[in-house]
Design a protein around this motif. Sequence first.
Motif, short mmCIF file in Angstrom:
data_model
loop_
_atom_site.label_atom_id
_atom_site.label_comp_id
_atom_site.label_asym_id
_atom_site.label_seq_id
_atom_site.Cartn_x
_atom_site.Cartn_y
_atom_site.Cartn_z
N THR A 1 -3.32 -11.99 20.67
CA THR A 1 -4.37 -12.33 20.64
C THR A 1 -4.27 -13.18 22.10
N ARG B 1 0.93 -1.28 0.13
CA ARG B 1 0.09 0.01 -0.08
C ARG B 1 0.81 1.38 -0.05
N LEU C 1 -5.47 -8.04 12.67
CA LEU C 1 -5.14 -7.09 11.75
C LEU C 1 -5.76 -5.59 11.63
N ASP C 2 -7.01 -5.60 11.96
CA ASP C 2 -7.56 -4.31 12.14
C ASP C 2 -6.81 -3.24 13.11
N ALA C 3 -6.57 -3.82 14.31
CA ALA C 3 -5.56 -3.15 15.46
C ALA C 3 -4.37 -2.80 14.81
N HIS D 1 -3.51 -2.09 11.70
CA HIS D 1 -3.70 -1.21 10.98
C HIS D 1 -4.01 0.08 11.61
N ALA D 2 -4.85 0.00 12.64
CA ALA D 2 -4.95 1.24 13.57
C ALA D 2 -3.63 1.89 13.98
N HIS E 1 -6.07 -8.42 21.30
CA HIS E 1 -7.37 -8.21 20.59
C HIS E 1 -7.86 -9.70 20.21
N ASP F 1 -10.32 -12.02 15.31
CA ASP F 1 -10.74 -11.45 14.25
C ASP F 1 -10.58 -10.07 13.77
N GLY F 2 -10.13 -9.34 14.84
CA GLY F 2 -9.76 -8.02 15.06
C GLY F 2 -8.25 -7.59 15.01
N THR G 1 2.57 -10.61 10.07
CA THR G 1 1.53 -11.25 10.61
C THR G 1 1.52 -12.96 9.73
N ASP H 1 -2.16 3.63 11.13
CA ASP H 1 -2.61 4.84 10.85
C ASP H 1 -2.15 5.93 11.52
#
Length: 247
Positions: free
Chosen positions: A119, A10, A183-185, A187-188, A177, A180-181, A52, A191
Amino acid sequence: MAEPLRVDRRTDRVVATLDRPEVRNAIDQATIDALHALCAELETDPRVLILTGAGGVFASGADIGQLRERGADDARAGINTHAFRRVAALPMPVIAAVDGYALGGGAELAYAADLRIGTPEVRIGNPEPGLGIIAAAGATWRLPQLVGDARAAELLLTGRILSGAEALEWGLLSALHPADGLLDAAHALADRIAALDPLAVRHTKTALRAPADTHPVIELELQAELFESPEKHRRMTAFLERRERKR
């Protein structure tokens, strides 16, 4: 043959997923080669790296089938050591998003990251002496920095495996986390890093990784460069203008 490392590129980050499900993402020579290739890319075009693993596992360790056949010359070559040191030395932060097993070389790869989240299902540690070897790809010098001498000794000398909750308590992970959350964490976190001045982030990482005897000179030199940067002036001007508008 499937690639051992899936790479999602990205603009401001790269997500690299260890993907050898048949051996729980064990780190083999092909994985090491792929890590070197990715590091070469990120050394030229710095971005945040999220590491990951696929299938609910980070990495179960080095590939024992390959490791069993290696001799003294292979040990001295530091096959995993040099790859993990290169990961640690990347210009921008490295985030390890750890789920399930992170053992042996898998744990040492996670230790090379700047930020580690996980996790509750994490099982992390270095059982190498049970296989007749030592943790020689970073654990003996990185773990004491991460968790202190006493706890590092306990992990390395007993082969103890920590759960996610224990790794959080020991400071080896900074947050837990749900799977299921995770990778979102990650990315947060990326960010938040992306909102900062990239050069200031890079210089902060340089200072964090610098040898003790280089402080405080290294910080002052890095700060001197930043004090002259147009981005510092732009960001500080924007801050002052926002504050003025709030009055």
